[in-house]
Motif scaffolding. Structure first.
Motif, short mmCIF file in Angstrom:
data_model
loop_
_atom_site.label_atom_id
_atom_site.label_comp_id
_atom_site.label_asym_id
_atom_site.label_seq_id
_atom_site.Cartn_x
_atom_site.Cartn_y
_atom_site.Cartn_z
N PRO A 29 0.84 -1.21 0.00
CA PRO A 29 0.00 0.00 0.00
C PRO A 29 0.87 1.25 0.00
CG PRO A 29 -0.77 -1.59 1.64
CD PRO A 29 0.53 -2.10 1.14
N SER A 30 0.34 2.32 -0.56
CA SER A 30 1.08 3.59 -0.61
C SER A 30 1.13 4.22 0.78
CB SER A 30 0.39 4.55 -1.57
OG SER A 30 -0.88 4.94 -1.05
N ASP A 31 1.98 5.23 0.95
CA ASP A 31 2.07 5.95 2.22
C ASP A 31 0.72 6.56 2.59
OD1 ASP A 31 4.72 5.26 2.41
OD2 ASP A 31 5.49 7.23 1.78
N ALA A 32 0.03 7.10 1.62
CA ALA A 32 -1.28 7.71 1.88
C ALA A 32 -2.28 6.66 2.35
CB ALA A 32 -1.79 8.42 0.63
N GLU A 33 -2.25 5.49 1.71
CA GLU A 33 -3.16 4.41 2.12
C GLU A 33 -2.83 3.93 3.53
OE1 GLU A 33 -4.27 2.22 -2.10
OE2 GLU A 33 -2.26 1.94 -1.27
N MET A 34 -1.53 3.85 3.85
CA MET A 34 -1.13 3.42 5.18
C MET A 34 -1.57 4.44 6.23
SD MET A 34 0.24 0.46 4.90
CE MET A 34 1.17 0.14 6.39
N ALA A 35 -1.49 5.72 5.90
CA ALA A 35 -1.93 6.76 6.83
C ALA A 35 -3.43 6.66 7.07
CB ALA A 35 -1.57 8.14 6.28
N ASP A 36 -4.19 6.35 6.02
CA ASP A 36 -5.64 6.16 6.17
C ASP A 36 -5.93 4.98 7.09
OD1 ASP A 36 -6.27 8.30 4.57
OD2 ASP A 36 -6.62 7.09 2.76
N MET A 37 -5.18 3.89 6.92
CA MET A 37 -5.37 2.72 7.78
C MET A 37 -5.05 3.05 9.23
SD MET A 37 -3.72 -0.37 5.49
CE MET A 37 -4.02 -0.47 3.73
N TYR A 38 -3.96 3.77 9.42
CA TYR A 38 -3.52 4.17 10.77
C TYR A 38 -4.62 4.99 11.46
CZ TYR A 38 -0.70 6.60 14.32
OH TYR A 38 -0.22 7.13 15.50
N ASN A 39 -5.18 5.95 10.75
CA ASN A 39 -6.25 6.77 11.32
C ASN A 39 -7.52 5.96 11.54
OD1 ASN A 39 -4.77 9.18 11.46
ND2 ASN A 39 -5.19 9.65 9.32
N ALA A 40 -7.79 5.00 10.65
CA ALA A 40 -9.00 4.18 10.78
C ALA A 40 -8.92 3.28 12.03
CB ALA A 40 -9.19 3.31 9.54
N ILE A 41 -7.72 2.83 12.36
CA ILE A 41 -7.55 2.00 13.56
C ILE A 41 -7.97 2.78 14.79
CG2 ILE A 41 -5.84 0.87 15.05
CD1 ILE A 41 -4.29 0.18 12.43
#
Length: 351
Positions: free
Chosen positions: A208-220
């Motif tokens: 996943p891209s950095d942006a996608e990983m940031a979205d996952m991090y915030n979703a957690i």
């Protein structure tokens, strides 16, 4: 008079090497556990001579897979610690474990020997993802171990990995909802990191891209029923890992066993130390202060701005970067936005 020290004991043996693992570990079908225990006890005895009878707030057995160890060997190690140091009744004793390595009987034996906190390497609740990661257990086996431990009224944590190839924020939200149903009071959510020497490091994975990983991090954080208290750790109030909190806050600790790292503080001097006598050398006050700032800013409470930290802190930058850094009541901490770019912040914060 020396100060209290936490203890980390490394158990390097595991049944097999996972595809992402870059830790010091040895796949071994039948380790010589008696020899291993004797070596660990020998190190403990040496540290007893160096430190004297100091208090031990926490003991953490990491690996590898410590739950593969026979409980009798574990008990001998705990007895050696009690013989050399003061272990108060509230001493937190954590054992890392993997599903499939610990049935009810073995769990009871470890609890009787002193374990009061179990950390379970679940990694995923999806059997296909577990196979991809190189894990040997099923999701059902992981849930069974979590429930067995919870039934025995000890503190329980579970580790999970997110950001696998093809994984989406929707998948992470679903995982968090499943975790909520289990009723965990502590869990760790680690981003999958590809290290070159691992199996995954030799594969051309589409991550996943950095942006996608940031979205996952915030979703957690938005989905888990547990508040975040460190960049990758979530807990109900009072269920935080005391050992890790102490280390992140800059408390002294000793590493025992090959692959273990420590930061002892003896006669007003910090030391960089590794287990099995691999390293023991003075550590400058400025280097130790930088380490404390790095680990402390990973936590939501931040780190106290003591004189040593103030000496290495770029205070001017910290004041300018108030969207990412806050300083109040003697503490410096990263904001929610700052947590997402913490590595970049640290480069600018440390003189």
């Amino acid at each position: 008079m020396n100060v209290p020290h936490n203890i980390y004991i490394h158990v390097p043996f595991c049944a097999s090497k996972c595809n992402y693992c870059a830790f010091f570990s040895r796949p071994c079908a039948s380790p010589d556990w008696a020899r291993y225990s004797d070596q660990i006890i020998s190190e403990i005895n040496e540290w007893g001579k160096i430190l004297g009878r100091v208090d031990i707030p926490t003991i953490f057995f990491g690996g590898g897979t410590p739950s593969l160890m026979p409980a009798v060997g574990f008990e001998k190690i705990i007895n050696a610690i009690s013989k050399n140091f003061n272990t108060p009744p509230e001493c937190e004793i954590t054992l890392e474990s993997n599903p499939g390595t610990m049935d009810r009987k073995k769990l009871d034996e470890f609890i009787a020997a002193g374990v009061n906190r179990l950390s379970v390497g679940v990694q995923s609740l999806d059997d296909e993802k577990l196979k991809f990661l190189g894990r040997r257990h099923s999701a059902a086996a992981a849930i069974e171990l979590l429930r067995n431990a919870a039934d025995r009224k000890i503190r329980v944590s579970a580790d999970f990995i997110y950001g696998l190839p093809g994984e989406t924020t929707k998948d992470i939200i679903s995982t968090c909802r499943e975790i909520n149903k289990i009723g965990l009071r502590h869990c760790s959510m680690y981003e999958l990191t590809i290290e070159p020497e691992t199996v995954f490091g030799k594969m051309n994975l589409d991550m996943p891209s950095d942006a996608e990983m940031a979205d996952m991090y915030n979703a957690i954080q938005a989905t888990l029923a547990l508040p975040r208290y460190e960049i990758s750790n979530y807990a109900a109030p009072g269920y935080e890992c005391i050992h890790n909190q102490n280390i992140w806050a800059g408390a002294p600790y000793i590493g025992i066993g090959q692959g273990a790292a420590g930061r002892p503080y003896i006669n007003n001097q910090w030391y960089e130390q590794r287990g099995a006598g691999e390293l023991y050398q003075p550590l400058s006050a400025s280097d130790r202060a930088a380490e404390k700032l790095i680990t402390g800013l990973r936590t939501t409470r931040g780190i106290r701005v003591t004189d040593d930290i103030n000496a290495i802190l770029n205070s001017e930058y910290a004041r300018r970067a108030n969207n990412y850094i806050q300083i109040d009541n003697g503490y410096i901490r990263a904001t929610k936005s700052g947590m997402l770019i913490l590595d970049n912040l640290l480069v600018k914060l440390i003189k």
